[in-house]
Every structure is written in structure tokens, then in C-alpha cells.
Design an enzyme around this catalytic site. Structure first.
Site, PDB file in Angstrom:
ATOM      1  CG  ASP A   1       3.699  12.649   4.268  1.00  0.00           C
ATOM      2  OD1 ASP A   1       3.636  12.422   5.495  1.00  0.00           O
ATOM      3  OD2 ASP A   1       4.595  13.328   3.751  1.00  0.00           O
TER       4      ASP A   1
ATOM      5  CE  LYS B   1       9.845   7.627   5.602  1.00  0.00           C
ATOM      6  NZ  LYS B   1       9.548   8.124   6.837  1.00  0.00           N
TER       7      LYS B   1
ATOM      8  CB  CYS C   1      13.433  44.991 -19.974  1.00  0.00           C
ATOM      9  SG  CYS C   1      12.124  45.633 -18.926  1.00  0.00           S
TER      10      CYS C   1
ATOM     11  CB  CYS D   1       8.669  43.950 -15.334  1.00  0.00           C
ATOM     12  SG  CYS D   1       9.306  44.797 -16.780  1.00  0.00           S
TER      13      CYS D   1
ATOM     14  CB  CYS E   1       9.885  43.259 -20.419  1.00  0.00           C
ATOM     15  SG  CYS E   1      10.695  42.127 -19.294  1.00  0.00           S
TER      16      CYS E   1
ATOM     17  CD  GLU F   1      -2.074  -1.364   3.018  1.00  0.00           C
ATOM     18  OE1 GLU F   1      -1.965  -0.382   3.773  1.00  0.00           O
ATOM     19  OE2 GLU F   1      -2.589  -2.436   3.342  1.00  0.00           O
TER      20      GLU F   1
ATOM     21  CB  CYS G   1      12.527  44.858 -15.119  1.00  0.00           C
ATOM     22  SG  CYS G   1      12.489  43.288 -15.988  1.00  0.00           S
TER      23      CYS G   1
ATOM     24  CE  LYS H   1       5.127   5.341   6.948  1.00  0.00           C
ATOM     25  NZ  LYS H   1       4.951   6.731   7.353  1.00  0.00           N
TER      26      LYS H   1
ATOM     27  CE1 TYR I   1      -8.544   7.316  -1.075  1.00  0.00           C
ATOM     28  CE2 TYR I   1      -6.155   7.531  -1.183  1.00  0.00           C
ATOM     29  CZ  TYR I   1      -7.401   7.665  -1.775  1.00  0.00           C
ATOM     30  OH  TYR I   1      -7.486   8.123  -3.055  1.00  0.00           O
TER      31      TYR I   1
END
Ligand code: IVH
Length: 676
Positions: free
Chosen positions: A123, A320, A417, A432, A438, A119, A414, A121, A229
Site C-alpha cells: 500500500d 483485498k 481524580c 493531570c 491520581c 505477492e 482530571c 499488495k 519493492y
């Protein structure tokens, strides 16, 4: 041999660090180091304790997984402890696990293989759900495995958690266990909103799930996109379950609980390894975060034979994946300009392996977020890379900050440019102002420039523009008018005929209207209608270029924000140069008389909405007429509307006007009102 003083000291220091991080994780919900780093500390301590058993104490963090619940929610004692899993990282460690299992079960070579339930794992946060006679009576967090927190009110808000089981045959008391998680898309959307509002973002989906579950107000939990789940059972009384883990999971699914669609039964250790690589290849494409896979001996009889070691079963193991969060240092922070002009800070990092790839750049999203996280050059940071999302700097590990760090400021100009970078009040994103000039914004600007409602150059598609920009053939829009038939027809997939047609279309587009030209310039917030209003009001480009912000706000429907955007655009010398260049190449239009807005015209102070199809004029023409007489035209009917001008197929606006008792006019009525 007794342990050296150095070893004792090292063990004590590891314990202290781990306790501190347990507290941050479980009590404060505010992690400071990534899991992978925590795992390393834990493993180091475990190894030292294994080699020096006389130094193991009852209060060592290795002797208990997790920490005290925070004390805000009611505590719940788990009748059967919620266990944890041992981890392996490398294939050979998995082989060792399997060898231990086979040996304990006295599996001979040549005997049938051992089936495992494999299955993902997940998180998220481990949760126990207790069903009494099929009704959900309690939801609890795992806590330290023995005592968790009562989160019944919160799990009830999760759509995939049934409040009553389906069908029949479930035990009188059934405790199911599983993982509550926040799917990646929901997590990204939540953070995007928080970022735009200048609020704190979640570090990762797991934190988001855990934090959401521990809210005191279930309304807050309900607003979070959580899912669950289930992957096993705890307490079972007054009923029987099948003899295989995989069969139990199928039963739970029949009873309406949601189970992970990626789980399957595999044969032997080779089946486990194949599964690991299979899921690993899919990992980025899954809609939720996983940090590995879990293998469980499928037969419950064999599980019983194998039993437990301290807090973990001998019949299961977690394998893991590379961590999705790692530590590294910020070597520099640079600013990138996106296709829409957004100026984004990007951290240049000491390369680090995270989420399966080596990462050396990570986004910091925007300057506010950078400051909120207080990221400085020289800092140690957590980077996260999950799924297809670009790697991001999640947080700074403050206690690893060196003495000399460099703070980061938003650049004034910027970096691509040299145009000014501006940030509107209340906006998280800095931009910008270079627009057409630009290079970073060129392809997008040009696509807009040639689009149907702008200069309307048929046959100049997005692909061709992108190619021409990347070949540096289009520095600004005036280069469009320098493209030759020969050059175009020599391109792949472009015959003589299409090249001819394109050159002709480009040539024809030179004769345009002021409204189209203004719209084509791509000034932010200046859409087709606004451009038309501004063009009609001022009548000529010089008049628009020289208009003050105040003057611009006199244009119907132009507010202070749009006025500011227009002003900033024309204040940028680069933009003026681009416009001059276009004029030199023959782009032209007919100026018109500036619109005379009768400040005290017959309609001043009156608000109109226009809807439906009028018999002889377009809605735009009607709008101009009204505005010329001093009236205001808005898009939706409200109590502030004075007149609705309604044509054929008027629909909902007419209904609303009638409800609010707003006067309704037809075209004829409008003409009478302004006496034309
Ligand atoms: S089984 C006795 N199955 O991993 C076995 N756990 O370190 C108990 N987890 O706290 C857990 N996906 O939150 C199991 N498919 C899965 C899992 C899973 C995620 C988490 C769970 C638990 C932790 C164990």
C-alpha cells in the site's frame, strides 16, 4: 428496457462523487474518504454501467483509472501503460477468477495445476524506474497509467533504489515497476514529531509515500523514510528476461533491486487461498502496510495467451483484505488519563469493522490535534487501524457534518481524580497534576516512589506494585506502610521470609533524607539532582512547600519550568494530603540549615563545570561548595565556562576546556579559590 430516470441520476451522481475524490486524491494529495468507501462508489457505478451499457460514456471514471497529474512536476509518457488490477474481496470471487483463467487456457481437470506468483499488495505509490545500460535514468509516478510525473530526482534519494544495477546480463533498456512505501515505524515516528510540533500529520503511510515522492525539493524527500519493492517489469529492450514472472523477480533481485520477501509461487487456486490466509495472519506483524495480496499467472507465455481487458490484465487479480480505514460517527469524546498523567482525548465511535477487528474507540492524540482536525461529536470521521497501533481518528468528512455538532474542550479537572489539568506553554500534551493521588498514575508513581534513588524499598518489584494497585490495596504511597507481613506472605510466590524482608525494608525506608523524599514524590522534571539542590537550598519541606516560583528559581540549576512544576504540585491539596499521610505513618528525615547562598559570594557570577574523580570529595559535594559561595555549576563546557574542576580520568571535558582556554583547577585549586 431503457434505464429509468432514477438510474441515470444515480449514475451521474456517482460519477460526480468519484471525479471529486479522484481530484482530491491525485491532485490535492488530500483524501476525504477512505479507499474502502471509494471502492464501494466505484463498484456501484461499475455494476450500474454493466447493467445499463447504453449509459456508459467515454468520460465515465470507470473508463480511466486515476487522474491528471498535478502539473507541477514534468510529465512523462509511459511507453507501455502502467496497468491496474481488478479486485476480489471474497473467496468465491477468487474461484470465479481462477475458473475464467482455467477456461481461457483450456486447462482440463486432471491437468497439472496452474502456478501463480503470490505477492503482498503493497500500500504505497506505484513507480516506474528506467535503467539504461544499467544506470537509473528516470523515475516516474504511475499518474493515470499513460502519463505520470517525472520524479527522478526524488527516487534517487531512496536508499533501496540502486542508481546502477549490479552484475551483468541486464537488458540495455529495462523498466522496472514497483511500489514505493513508507514503513509503519517511519510513518509513526514522522507523525509523532509533527504532532509534537503542532504540524500537519500524514493520514496514512500510503499518502505519506505519495506526498513525499511528489516533493519539488529532493532534500525533503530524502528526509522521509521511504523504501521500495519492485514487482514487475515494463519496457524491455536489448536483452532477454526469463520466461516466468518469479524468475524475473529473482533476476531483478540479483541486479540489486529490492523485492518483497513474502512473495512466493503457489499451486492452483487452493495455493492462493492458503497464501491469502497466511499473509492475513501476518499482516499486523509486517513492518509495512498492505491492503491485500496479488496473484499473477507465473508463466509469461500463459500471461500472453490471457491478455488484457481494458486497463487490467486477465492474468492477475488483487485479493483485498478488510480495509484499514473506514467511516463511522463520533458518538462522544472522552478524556483518558495515562500512566504518566497525559490527558488524551478518545473518540467513542459507532462500532465499525476496520483492519480486521471491530473498533469502537479511537485516539485523537492530544487536544491540539483534535482542534486541528476539528473533530466534533456527531461528525462522520475516517478511522484507521493498522498493525498493533491503536486505532486513530484520521480526519473528518466535512461534507457529511450534521447541522448540530458538539465541540470538544479540554477538561479543567482530571476525569479520574479531579485534580487540575494543566498544559505547559509550547507543550502538546495536557497533564493531570494529581500525581500520587491520581489512580491512573498510581502504579507508575509508586514504582518511582520505591525506586533505588527514591525511598529505596528493596523487594517491592513492579509486578507486585501493579497487582496491589489493581486490587485497590495501594490507594496512595502511605498504604505501602500499612502492608502487613501476614497479608504479604499469603500471596502467591511470596514466602514468609520474603514477606518478612519486605516489611523490614518498608519500615527501614521511613527514615530517609529530604532530597530522596522530594525526588520520590515524582514531580515532573524534578530528577534526583534537582531534588537534591532544592532540598539543600531550602533545608526543610515547609520551606519548599511555601516557596514562590521566583524563590524556587534561585535554587542553582532550577529554571522557570521546573519552578512552575514544583509550585503546581504543592498547590494541589491532594498532594499535600498524601505528604501529611506519610508523615503520620512515620516517614521522616532530618531538616538541615537552609543553604546560605552568598549573593555576592566570592564565586558569584562564575560558572563551573566539574569532571572526573576528585581526591577527597564527591562531585556533588564540590558542586554544593561552589553553589554555597554563589557560583553556578553546569553540565557542559562552553565559552561561558569560567573554571573546569578536573579530577582523575577527566576525558573530553578537559580537552574541550583546554581548547577553549578555560581555566582548569584541581580539587586543591578549588579549595584555595574558596579559601577552605
Ligand atoms: S502488479 C499489471 N503487484 O496495485 C499489474 N501491483 O491496482 C500491475 N500494487 O498500481 C500491478 N503491490 O501500485 C502489482 N505486488 C504487486 C503490487 C501491486 C501493490 C499496486 C500497484 C498498482 C496497483 C494495481
Amino acid at each position: 428496457m431503457t434505464a429509468s430516470a432514477a438510474t441515470r441520476k444515480k449514475i451521474e451522481s456517482l460519477r460526480e462523487q468519484i471525479r471529486y475524490h479522484n481530484y482530491r486524491y491525485h491532485t490535492l494529495d488530500d483524501i476525504e474518504i477512505p479507499d474502502a468507501e471509494y471502492d464501494r462508489l466505484m463498484r456501484e457505478l461499475q455494476t450500474l454501467e454493466r447493467d445499463n451499457p447504453e449509459l456508459v460514456t467515454a468520460d465515465s471514471p470507470t473508463q480511466r483509472v486515476g487522474a491528471e497529474p498535478s502539473g507541477v512536476l514534468q510529465t512523462v509518457r509511459h511507453r507501455l501503460p502502467m496497468l491496474s488490477l481488478d479486485n476480489v474481496f471474497a473467496d468465491d470471487e477468487l474461484l470465479e477468477f481462477h475458473a475464467r483463467v482455467a477456461e481461457k487456457l483450456e486447462f482440463e481437470d486432471g491437468a497439472p495445476t496452474l502456478s501463480y506468483s503470490a505477492e503482498p499488495k503493497l500500500d504505497g505509490a506505484a513507480v516506474s524506474l528506467l535503467y539504461k545500460n544499467g544506470s537509473l535514468v528516470q523515475g516516474a509516478t504511475r499518474g493515470d497509467g499513460t502519463t505520470g510525473e517525472d520524479i527522478t530526482h526524488n527516487v534517487r534519494t531512496i536508499a533501496s533504489v540502486p542508481l546502477h544495477l549490479l552484475g551483468q546480463g541486464f537488458p540495455k533498456m529495462l523498466e522496472v515497476r514497483g511500489e514505493v512505501f513508507m514503513p509503519r515505524a517511519g510513518f509513526e515516528a514522522y507523525n509523532k514529531k509533527a504532532r509534537e510540533a503542532g504540524e500537519k500529520t500524514f493520514v496514512n503511510p500510503r499518502n505519506a509515500a505519495a506526498g513525499s515522492l511528489r516533493q519539488l525539493d529532493p532534500k525533503l524527500t530524502a528526509a522521509r523514510p521511504l523504501d521500495m519493492y519492485v514487482y514487475g517489469v515494463g519496457l524491455v529492450e536489448g536483452g532477454k528476461l526469463p520466461g516466468r514472472h518469479s524468475e524475473i523477480i529473482s533476476k531483478l533481485q540479483e541486479w540489486g533491486l529490492k523485492t518483497c520477501p513474502e512473495s512466493r509461487v503457489v499451486e492452483g487456486v487452493q495455493g492462493c487461498v492458503d497464501y491469502y490466509y497466511d499473509i492475513g495472519a501476518k499482516r499486523d506483524a509486517l513492518s509495512y502496510d498492505i491492503d491485500g495480496v496479488v496473484y499473477k499467472v507465473d508463466s509469461l507465455a500463459l500471461q500472453r495467451e490471457l491478455g488484457f481487458v481494458s486497463r487490467a490484465p486477465r492474468w492477475a487479480i488483487a485479493h483485498k483484505f478488510p480495509a484499514q480505514e473506514e467511516l463511522t460517527t463520533v458518538e462522544d469524546v472522552e478524556f483518558q488519563v495515562g500512566r504518566t498523567g497525559a490527558v488524551t482525548p478518545v473518540a467513542r465511535l459507532t462500532p465499525v469493522f476496520v483492519g480486521g477487528v471491530t473498533v469502537s474507540n479511537a485516539t485523537l492524540h492530544n487536544i491540539d490535534e483534535l482542534h486541528r482536525k476539528d473533530v466534533r461529536v456527531g461528525d462522520t470521521v475516517i478511522v484507521r487501524r493498522a498493525g498493533d497501533v491503536i486505532p486513530e481518528v484520521v480526519s473528518v468528512v466535512k461534507d457529511r457534518r450534521p447541522e448540530k455538532t458538539k465541540r470538544v474542550r479540554l477538561p479543567k479537572l482530571c476525569p479520574v481524580c479531579g485534580s487540575h489539568v494543566k498544559r505547559e506553554e509550547g507543550e502538546a500534551v495536557a497533564r493531570c497534576t494529581g500525581g500520587l493521588y491520581c489512580k491512573a498514575q498510581r502504579a507508575e508513581s509508586l514504582k518511582h516512589f520505591v525506586s533505588r534513588k527514591a525511598l529505596d524499598i528493596e523487594g517491592l518489584g513492579a509486578k507486585l506494585i501493579e497487582q496491589l494497585v489493581s486490587e485497590d490495596r495501594l490507594a496512595d504511597p502511605s498504604d505501602l506502610f500499612r502492608l502487613t507481613r501476614e497479608e504479604l506472605s499469603s500471596r502467591e510466590r511470596m514466602g514468609d521470609k520474603s514477606a518478612d524482608n519486605l516489611v523490614r525494608a518498608i519500615d527501614a525506608s521511613k527514615s530517609t533524607t529530604l532530597a530522596r523524599f522530594l525526588f520520590a514524590l515524582g514531580i515532573r522534571e524534578v530528577g534526583e539532582a534537582t531534588a537534591a539542590n532544592i532540598a539543600t537550598y531550602f533545608g526543610s519541606l515547609p520551606a519548599i512547600k511555601n516557596a514562590s516560583e521566583d524563590g524556587l528559581t534561585k535554587v542553582p540549576d532550577v529554571g522557570p519550568v521546573v519552578a512552575k512544576r514544583v509550585r503546581s504540585f504543592f498547590e494541589e491539596q491532594h498532594n499535600l494530603d498524601v505528604i501529611d499521610g506519610l508523615g503520620d505513618l512515620g516517614v521522616h528525615w532530618q531538616d538541615s540549615e537552609p543553604m546560605k547562598v552568598a549573593e555576592d559570594g566570592p564565586l558569584s557570577g562564575q560558572t563551573f563545570v566539574i569532571t572526573g574523580t576528585l581526591p577527597t570529595m564527591t562531585r556533588d559535594e564540590a558542586k554544593t561548595l561552589i553553589q554555597r559561595e554563589g557560583g553556578k555549576v553546569t553540565g557542559s563546557v562552553s565559552s561561558k565556562t569560567d573554571f573546569l574542576v578536573a579530577g582523575d580520568k577527566a576525558g573530553s571535558k578537559l580537552a574541550k576546556a583546554q581548547k577553549l582556554e578555560v581555566s582548569v583547577l584541581d580539587e586543591e585549586g578549588l579549595r584555595r579559590l574558596i579559601a577552605i
